[in-house]
Scaffold this motif. Structure first.
Motif, short mmCIF file in Angstrom:
data_model
loop_
_atom_site.label_atom_id
_atom_site.label_comp_id
_atom_site.label_asym_id
_atom_site.label_seq_id
_atom_site.Cartn_x
_atom_site.Cartn_y
_atom_site.Cartn_z
N GLN A 5 26.18 -16.37 -0.58
CA GLN A 5 25.57 -15.05 -0.75
C GLN A 5 24.60 -14.98 -1.93
N VAL A 6 24.87 -15.70 -3.02
CA VAL A 6 23.95 -15.65 -4.16
C VAL A 6 22.58 -16.19 -3.75
N ALA A 7 22.58 -17.30 -3.02
CA ALA A 7 21.31 -17.85 -2.54
C ALA A 7 20.62 -16.89 -1.60
N VAL A 8 21.40 -16.21 -0.76
CA VAL A 8 20.82 -15.23 0.17
C VAL A 8 20.14 -14.10 -0.60
N TYR A 9 20.79 -13.62 -1.65
CA TYR A 9 20.23 -12.51 -2.43
C TYR A 9 18.96 -12.94 -3.18
N ALA A 11 16.92 -15.29 -2.26
CA ALA A 11 15.88 -15.44 -1.25
C ALA A 11 15.33 -14.08 -0.83
N ALA A 12 16.22 -13.08 -0.69
CA ALA A 12 15.77 -11.74 -0.31
C ALA A 12 14.85 -11.16 -1.37
N MET A 13 15.19 -11.36 -2.64
CA MET A 13 14.32 -10.86 -3.71
C MET A 13 12.98 -11.57 -3.72
N GLY A 17 9.42 -9.80 -3.22
CA GLY A 17 8.33 -9.92 -4.18
C GLY A 17 7.03 -10.36 -3.51
N LEU A 18 7.12 -11.35 -2.62
CA LEU A 18 5.93 -11.82 -1.91
C LEU A 18 5.37 -10.72 -1.01
N LEU A 19 6.25 -10.03 -0.31
CA LEU A 19 5.80 -8.96 0.57
C LEU A 19 5.12 -7.85 -0.22
N GLY A 20 5.68 -7.53 -1.39
CA GLY A 20 5.07 -6.50 -2.22
C GLY A 20 3.70 -6.88 -2.72
N ARG A 21 3.51 -8.18 -2.99
CA ARG A 21 2.20 -8.65 -3.47
C ARG A 21 1.19 -8.79 -2.35
N LEU A 22 1.63 -9.34 -1.21
CA LEU A 22 0.69 -9.64 -0.13
C LEU A 22 0.39 -8.43 0.75
N ALA A 203 19.16 -6.92 2.61
CA ALA A 203 18.13 -5.97 3.05
C ALA A 203 17.82 -4.94 1.97
N THR A 204 18.86 -4.50 1.25
CA THR A 204 18.65 -3.53 0.17
C THR A 204 17.79 -4.13 -0.93
N LEU A 205 18.12 -5.35 -1.35
CA LEU A 205 17.35 -5.99 -2.41
C LEU A 205 15.91 -6.23 -1.98
N LEU A 206 15.73 -6.70 -0.76
CA LEU A 206 14.36 -6.95 -0.27
C LEU A 206 13.56 -5.66 -0.23
N THR A 207 14.16 -4.59 0.25
CA THR A 207 13.45 -3.31 0.39
C THR A 207 13.07 -2.75 -0.98
N VAL A 208 14.01 -2.77 -1.92
CA VAL A 208 13.73 -2.23 -3.25
C VAL A 208 12.61 -3.02 -3.92
N VAL A 209 12.72 -4.34 -3.91
CA VAL A 209 11.72 -5.16 -4.59
C VAL A 209 10.36 -5.02 -3.93
N ALA A 210 10.31 -5.11 -2.59
CA ALA A 210 9.03 -5.03 -1.88
C ALA A 210 8.35 -3.68 -2.07
N SER A 211 9.14 -2.61 -2.15
CA SER A 211 8.55 -1.28 -2.27
C SER A 211 8.08 -0.98 -3.68
N GLN A 212 8.66 -1.63 -4.68
CA GLN A 212 8.36 -1.28 -6.06
C GLN A 212 7.40 -2.26 -6.75
N VAL A 213 7.33 -3.50 -6.29
CA VAL A 213 6.43 -4.48 -6.92
C VAL A 213 4.98 -4.01 -6.95
#
Length: 313
Positions: A5-9, A11-13, A17-22, A203-213
């Motif tokens: 799970q740590v690796a999954v989290y 990777a999600a972050m 981050g990439l989604l937020g930038r691109l 999904a929560t971590l990905l969404t938060v990071v992508a929306s705020q970056v």
């Protein structure tokens, strides 16, 4: 997924981050998805805490007292020690205060549980912590920055967070528990729902990071100076939380939960407060977002390190 799970989290972050930038134009839409995905995560979390256990944990006076002391006595003292060294910009200082003075009432339960902390005790404490911060935040802002900035805090975002992130998921979880106790079909649905914990956290971590970056771009220089303060806060609160837990003579699960509630902040709830500030204080929102990114990385480390800081007997 639970074994990795740590690796999954992480990777999600990274993907967030990439989604937020691109694709920064996706940010506003993803921001609207934060509460639904976080609510789903908390529903699954609450589902794993039987209602009877929650009622019993409300009578755990020592744990509740420790949670209040670490969040509303120790944390303000730690923030006060940092305050003189913060950047002079009032918007930056206000953002730091908004996020550090408010204890987390949502995903702290998940991270604490991953580290062997008592999730049911934290769950029982969440209404008390939310009400306490609603009442105390204006007072603390007044003490730190004066009356003119204490008045910017509104109660509505806190009430909405309590309703949609705590009350509704908790009621649905209890309803499913009751169904599972009476019908085999309910048991199957409950068992299937509990297997979604890791994907929902990712999904929560990905969404938060992508929306705020994307929001960090224009204010990156202004907020970079607060990153060391957020990192230092996580380090200090690990040992401060352990000391408070020892003072109240808590067991291992309770002690780990106190460390997490003292270190984890309410960034997702106070972000709307920061976004609603006048234009002259707009940098405060970027300061809050930065704390979210630092904290997510810190919580991944906490999951590994807190069990070593407070080992099982």
């Amino acid at each position: 997924m639970e074994d990795h799970q740590v690796a999954v989290y992480l990777a999600a972050m990274a993907v967030g981050g990439l989604l937020g930038r691109l694709a920064p134009d996706l940010g506003p839409g993803l921001e609207h998805a934060i509460n639904p995905v976080l609510g789903a995560l908390l529903f699954v979390t609450f589902l794993q805490v039987p209602a009877a256990d929650l009622a019993r944990s409300l009578r755990d006076g020592r744990f509740l007292a420790a949670a209040l002391v670490v969040n509303f006595v120790v944390v303000p003292l730690v923030v006060a020690a940092m305050f003189a060294f913060l950047p002079a910009d009032q918007a930056v200082r206000l953002g730091v205060l908004l996020v550090l003075l408010c204890p987390c009432v949502d995903y702290v339960i998940v991270f604490s549980g991953l580290a062997g902390g008592s999730s049911r005790r934290l769950l029982a404490a969440t209404p008390l912590l939310l009400v306490a911060q609603m009442l105390l935040l204006p007072v603390l802002l007044y003490l730190f920055m004066g009356a003119e900035l204490a008045d910017v805090v509104e109660v509505r975002p806190f009430l909405e967070a309590f309703l949609f992130l705590i009350a509704v998921p908790l009621a649905l979880a209890w309803a499913l528990q009751a169904w599972a106790a009476r019908r085999p079909a309910g048991g199957r649905v409950s068992a299937a729902a509990t297997t979604t914990m890791v994907p929902l956290m990712a999904a929560t971590l990905l969404t938060v990071v992508a929306s705020q970056v994307p929001k960090l771009g224009d204010s990156l220089t202004d907020v970079a100076a607060v990153v060391p303060f957020y990192a230092a806060f996580l380090v200090v609160m690990a040992f401060a939380g352990k000391a408070v837990a020892r003072l109240f003579r808590l067991d291992t699960g309770g002690a780990r939960a106190i460390v997490f509630t003292g270190a984890t902040r309410n960034s997702l709830v106070v972000l709307p407060l920061a976004l609603a500030l006048p234009d002259g204080l707009g940098v405060a929102a970027a300061v809050v977002v930065t704390q979210t990114l630092v904290e997510v990385l810190g919580m991944v480390a906490y999951v590994r390190l807190v069990p070593r800081l407070i080992p099982a007997p």
